[in-house]
Design a protein around this motif. Structure first.
Motif, short mmCIF file in Angstrom:
data_model
loop_
_atom_site.label_atom_id
_atom_site.label_comp_id
_atom_site.label_asym_id
_atom_site.label_seq_id
_atom_site.Cartn_x
_atom_site.Cartn_y
_atom_site.Cartn_z
N SER B 24 -5.20 -0.22 13.46
CA SER B 24 -4.87 -1.65 13.55
C SER B 24 -3.86 -2.05 12.48
O SER B 24 -2.95 -2.85 12.73
CB SER B 24 -6.13 -2.49 13.38
N LEU B 25 -4.02 -1.47 11.29
CA LEU B 25 -3.06 -1.76 10.22
C LEU B 25 -1.68 -1.23 10.59
O LEU B 25 -0.66 -1.87 10.31
CB LEU B 25 -3.54 -1.12 8.90
N VAL B 26 -1.66 -0.06 11.21
CA VAL B 26 -0.39 0.53 11.65
C VAL B 26 0.27 -0.41 12.65
O VAL B 26 1.46 -0.74 12.53
CB VAL B 26 -0.62 1.92 12.30
N GLU B 27 -0.50 -0.86 13.62
CA GLU B 27 0.04 -1.71 14.69
C GLU B 27 0.59 -3.03 14.12
O GLU B 27 1.63 -3.51 14.54
CB GLU B 27 -1.05 -1.97 15.72
N ARG B 28 -0.13 -3.57 13.15
CA ARG B 28 0.30 -4.84 12.56
C ARG B 28 1.61 -4.71 11.78
O ARG B 28 2.39 -5.64 11.70
CB ARG B 28 -0.76 -5.33 11.57
N ASN B 29 1.78 -3.54 11.13
CA ASN B 29 2.92 -3.39 10.22
C ASN B 29 4.10 -2.65 10.82
O ASN B 29 5.17 -2.62 10.22
CB ASN B 29 2.47 -2.66 8.95
N TRP B 30 3.90 -2.02 11.97
CA TRP B 30 4.91 -1.14 12.55
C TRP B 30 6.30 -1.78 12.67
O TRP B 30 7.29 -1.25 12.15
CB TRP B 30 4.43 -0.63 13.90
N ASN B 31 6.39 -2.91 13.37
CA ASN B 31 7.70 -3.53 13.62
C ASN B 31 8.44 -3.84 12.32
O ASN B 31 9.62 -3.52 12.17
CB ASN B 31 7.54 -4.81 14.44
N LEU B 61 -5.03 6.15 0.40
CA LEU B 61 -5.65 4.84 0.51
C LEU B 61 -6.61 4.54 -0.64
O LEU B 61 -6.74 3.39 -1.08
CB LEU B 61 -6.39 4.74 1.85
N ALA B 62 -7.26 5.58 -1.14
CA ALA B 62 -8.23 5.38 -2.23
C ALA B 62 -7.55 4.91 -3.52
O ALA B 62 -8.22 4.40 -4.41
CB ALA B 62 -8.99 6.67 -2.48
N THR B 63 -6.24 5.09 -3.62
CA THR B 63 -5.54 4.67 -4.84
C THR B 63 -5.07 3.22 -4.76
O THR B 63 -4.51 2.70 -5.72
CB THR B 63 -4.31 5.57 -5.12
N LEU B 64 -5.28 2.59 -3.62
CA LEU B 64 -4.86 1.19 -3.46
C LEU B 64 -5.86 0.28 -4.17
O LEU B 64 -7.00 0.11 -3.73
CB LEU B 64 -4.78 0.84 -1.96
N ALA B 65 -5.41 -0.29 -5.28
CA ALA B 65 -6.32 -1.09 -6.11
C ALA B 65 -6.69 -2.42 -5.46
O ALA B 65 -7.82 -2.88 -5.57
CB ALA B 65 -5.68 -1.32 -7.48
N GLN B 66 -5.73 -3.04 -4.78
CA GLN B 66 -5.98 -4.35 -4.18
C GLN B 66 -5.78 -4.25 -2.66
O GLN B 66 -4.64 -4.31 -2.19
CB GLN B 66 -5.02 -5.39 -4.76
N PRO B 67 -6.87 -4.10 -1.91
CA PRO B 67 -6.74 -3.94 -0.45
C PRO B 67 -5.95 -5.05 0.22
O PRO B 67 -5.26 -4.82 1.21
CB PRO B 67 -8.19 -3.93 0.03
N GLU B 68 -6.01 -6.25 -0.33
CA GLU B 68 -5.29 -7.38 0.29
C GLU B 68 -3.77 -7.22 0.13
O GLU B 68 -3.00 -7.94 0.77
CB GLU B 68 -5.79 -8.72 -0.27
N ARG B 69 -3.36 -6.31 -0.74
CA ARG B 69 -1.93 -6.07 -0.95
C ARG B 69 -1.44 -4.87 -0.15
O ARG B 69 -0.44 -4.25 -0.50
CB ARG B 69 -1.65 -5.84 -2.45
N PHE B 70 -2.16 -4.50 0.87
CA PHE B 70 -1.82 -3.32 1.67
C PHE B 70 -0.38 -3.37 2.18
O PHE B 70 0.34 -2.36 2.12
CB PHE B 70 -2.79 -3.18 2.85
N ASP B 71 0.04 -4.52 2.70
CA ASP B 71 1.37 -4.62 3.32
C ASP B 71 2.49 -4.25 2.34
O ASP B 71 3.40 -3.50 2.69
CB ASP B 71 1.60 -6.03 3.87
#
Lengths: 119, 172
Positions: B24-31, B61-71
């Motif tokens: 789902s994250l892939v689909e959201r960010n792909w374009n 993914l485990a190194t991502l400190a702030q999940p809300e900052r994924f984009d």
């Protein structure tokens, strides 16, 4: 000399860039989702402290395995050393006990050379 | 860049091994990611660079400190991939050899836009893209490219100077 304000040409280029850059990708997002998820490895890369703990555990296992596997007095193969005599051999035979399962016999004398054989 | 409310929970699910959540994250960010990659490495290599970046992101993914900052985080990963691809391209592909197969807009427009863009440094391409195409502010662009807002301004100024020179028949 370069104009400080964006020129008409520059504005025109940025319009072109906006049109060019905003095109949708050739692969739709739903297809890309399937392709990417199919490429995901089953296990994620372990985080550093997990890798460190795994290395430490491996060292412990190796140390224990080495200790358990080492030949010790009172175990198999010590009969030659304590108590029983080695198997009787001719005086021209040298016995080399490599370990509890491997014994090498060297036969000394002209016969062996003459026959070209090995013992 | 707006922080999507669902991103956080999707990232947490993906952290737990949920591949569909990551999908789902892939689909959201792909374009968005392909648009950025296309401006940095061109049409041919953009989608491969994004796919590689997304697979790498799953592994880290485990190194991502702030999940809300994924984009922003995944954009940085993809941008770094694009920089590497761009270095490989340098000197290998001549300007005329870059095919533009866009069918959704005037091919002459596509060619001139990419022709000019490809003469800039990769960071300048990215800044120009995020400013002009995505309409982002310096404060939004900076974390995506792991640079400061002042560097964003500097890259954009130099990019515009280069484009102006090129349009006037000079060198970048």
């Amino acid at each position: 000399m370069i104009a400080k304000e964006p020129t008409d040409q520059l504005l025109s280029f940025e319009d072109d860039l906006r049109d060019w850059g905003a095109r949708p990708p050739r692969t739709p997002a739903s297809v890309a989702r399937t392709r990417v998820t199919a490429r995901l490895p089953l296990a994620r890369e372990p985080i550093p402290w997990l890798r460190l703990a795994a290395s430490a555990a491996l060292v412990v296992v190796l140390v224990v395995a080495t200790w358990l596997g080492a030949p010790r007095a009172g175990r198999e193969g010590t009969a030659f050393v304590h108590g029983e005599s080695p198997p009787p051999v001719d005086p021209n035979v040298v016995v080399w006990v490599v370990d509890t399962r491997t014994t090498v016999y060297f036969v000394l004398g002209a016969d062996g050379f003459a026959k070209g054989g090995m013992s | 860049m707006s922080v999507d409310e669902g991103t956080d929970s999707l990232v947490r699910a993906a952290l737990g091994g949920d591949r569909e959540a990551f999908g789902s994250l892939v689909e959201r960010n792909w374009n968005r990611l392909v648009r950025l990659a296309r401006s940095v490495v061109g049409e041919l290599e953009a989608e491969d660079a994004v796919q590689d970046g997304l697979v790498a992101a799953w592994g880290r993914l485990a190194t991502l400190a702030q999940p809300e900052r994924f984009d922003a985080w995944v954009s940085r990963i993809v941008f770094r991939r694009c920089l590497r691809a761009s270095r490989r391209q340098r000197g290998r592909v001549s300007l005329e050899a870059v095919p533009e197969t866009a069918t959704t807009c005037d091919p002459e427009v596509s060619l001139s836009a990419w022709q000019l863009l490809s003469r800039l440094a990769p960071q300048q391409r990215a800044v120009l893209h995020l400013t002009v195409v995505e309409g982002m502010t310096d404060a939004e662009i900076a974390p995506l490219l792991a640079i400061t807002p002042a560097s964003v301004r500097s890259h954009r100024r130099r990019a515009r100077e280069s484009v102006t020179r090129l349009l006037q028949g000079g060198k970048p």
